[in-house]
Structures are given as C-alpha cells and as structure tokens.
Scaffold this motif. Sequence first.
Motif, PDB file in Angstrom:
ATOM      1  N   SER A  96      40.979  17.354  37.844  1.00 26.22           N
ATOM      2  CA  SER A  96      41.346  15.985  38.242  1.00 26.22           C
ATOM      3  C   SER A  96      40.247  15.041  37.822  1.00 26.22           C
ATOM      4  N   THR A 150      37.945  11.524  38.040  1.00 27.16           N
ATOM      5  CA  THR A 150      37.461  10.718  39.145  1.00 27.16           C
ATOM      6  C   THR A 150      38.252   9.408  39.180  1.00 27.16           C
ATOM      7  N   ALA A 151      37.962   8.593  40.138  1.00 28.24           N
ATOM      8  CA  ALA A 151      38.693   7.328  40.279  1.00 28.24           C
ATOM      9  C   ALA A 151      38.478   6.462  39.030  1.00 28.24           C
ATOM     10  N   SER A 207      40.442   5.794  36.600  1.00 29.81           N
ATOM     11  CA  SER A 207      41.049   6.203  35.340  1.00 29.81           C
ATOM     12  C   SER A 207      42.541   5.985  35.463  1.00 29.81           C
ATOM     13  N   THR A 240      33.507  13.616  31.308  1.00 28.44           N
ATOM     14  CA  THR A 240      33.313  14.063  32.687  1.00 28.44           C
ATOM     15  C   THR A 240      34.158  13.228  33.635  1.00 28.44           C
ATOM     16  N   GLN A 241      34.120  11.921  33.437  1.00 25.46           N
ATOM     17  CA  GLN A 241      34.888  11.002  34.284  1.00 25.46           C
ATOM     18  C   GLN A 241      36.383  11.334  34.226  1.00 25.46           C
ATOM     19  N   GLY A 294      37.576  14.313  33.792  1.00 22.16           N
ATOM     20  CA  GLY A 294      37.850  15.659  34.285  1.00 22.16           C
ATOM     21  C   GLY A 294      37.536  16.775  33.309  1.00 22.16           C
TER      22      GLY A 294
END
Length: 216
Positions: free
Chosen positions: A10, A12-13, A15, A108-109, A111
């Motif tokens: 998942s 992170t916020a 996106s 990374t952001q 997922g």
Amino acid sequence: MNLDLFPCESPTAHSEAIGPCAYVLRGFALPNAEVLVAAIGELERRAPFRHMTTPGGFAMSAALTNCGRLGWTTDRRGYRYTTNDPETGLPWPAMPEMFTRLAHDAATQAGFADFTPDACLINRYESGARMSLHQDKNERDFAAPIVSVSLGMPAIFLFGGHARSDKAARIPLLHGDVVVWGGEDRLRYHGVLPLKDKPHPLLGSRRINFTFRKAG
Ligand code: SIN
Ligand code: FE2
C-alpha cells in the motif's frame, strides 16, 4: 509473464491511484525542480539531446538523452540499453545522487521499497511533440517499478491497459508531478498526447520527463 508475482504494497498518503499498483504523486518533485533543471544543463553538455529513429524509421518527436550506468536507445536495428552513448562513444553521464534519491523516495512513497535505478531516460518535448502508446519492456526484470518525473509544460499522460487497443485514461501531469507504476501495472501501455504550447516559467515551451528504471 506473471506480473502478479510482484505484488505492490500500500502506498502512503498523498498518492492518487491510477491502477492497482500505479500512482500519481502530485508535486512530489517540486522541492527538487530547480536543481533538476540545473543538472540537465550539465548532463546535456556531455550527452546532448537528440531525436532518435525508431526501428520503423520514424524520428521521435521528443528529443532524448540518458544518465546512469545504462541508457535507452533506438535506431533502425531496434530498442536496447547501452552503457555508452552511441553518438559520442562515451559512457552515459553518471546519475546524479539527487536523482537516485528522488526516484527511490518516490517509489517508496508509492509502496515500492528499495528501488535503485540504474537508468534515467530524459525526454524533452517541445510544443506538438508526443509519445505514442508503448510498453516499457526492454528492462531485464519487471519486478522494479518505473518512476516518471515531469517538469515544465503540462502534458496529458495516457495510461492504458495491457493491450495497445485498451482504452487509455487521460491524466494531466503538471510540473513536479511524479508517476510510479509497477507490480501488475508494470507493463501497461502508456504515452503522451501532443503537447499544447503553454510556456512554463522555468522551462519555457518545453517539458522534460525523466523515467527512472532498473534496466540491467
Ligand atoms: C515515456 O514513457 O518514456 C515518457 C512518458 C512521459 O513523457 O511522461
Ligand atoms: Fe515509457
């Protein structure tokens, strides 16, 4: 190729999902924009932008260059990655540390942990330039995502399906936006509609797109 073998985590916020494993990170590259633009000036002195020819014999409307250990090229013989710039015979310029970090952090952001690109294709579009629907499939392994950073003039990004004929979503991309696609979305067709002339304060009538890949 069973891409379900590469599940995505998942994100992170902050996106915006455009597929099960594909995201737009709005403005993610904005803090780096000026440094990115300055870096292009240095890179293009060593590996100038050029209009490459497709295997079908057409000149691409976007001009391109590369940095990183591997660079993507095309000519009448086909598409491939090379360690050296065919125009100068020299190795492609090294990927600036900041580029690697930006691509890693965006992945990374979205997922995808531990993304380390070894290739950065830099496309330069002027008004009217476009990129027809294609898959990014010259990379050796499809477990790593594609990270695409947009600067300058806005564009409409086409994000299609697994067949060229699948209907493509039209996604407006602005200066600083980053798109990340991987996992089951890794081989989706994508492209860019012909650019309208909407000059940008930093880049004028140009759009620069970086796509970071793990090619080798
Ligand atoms: C590409 O698919 O190589 C470029 C995509 C873009 O310019 O946004
Ligand atoms: Fe692509």
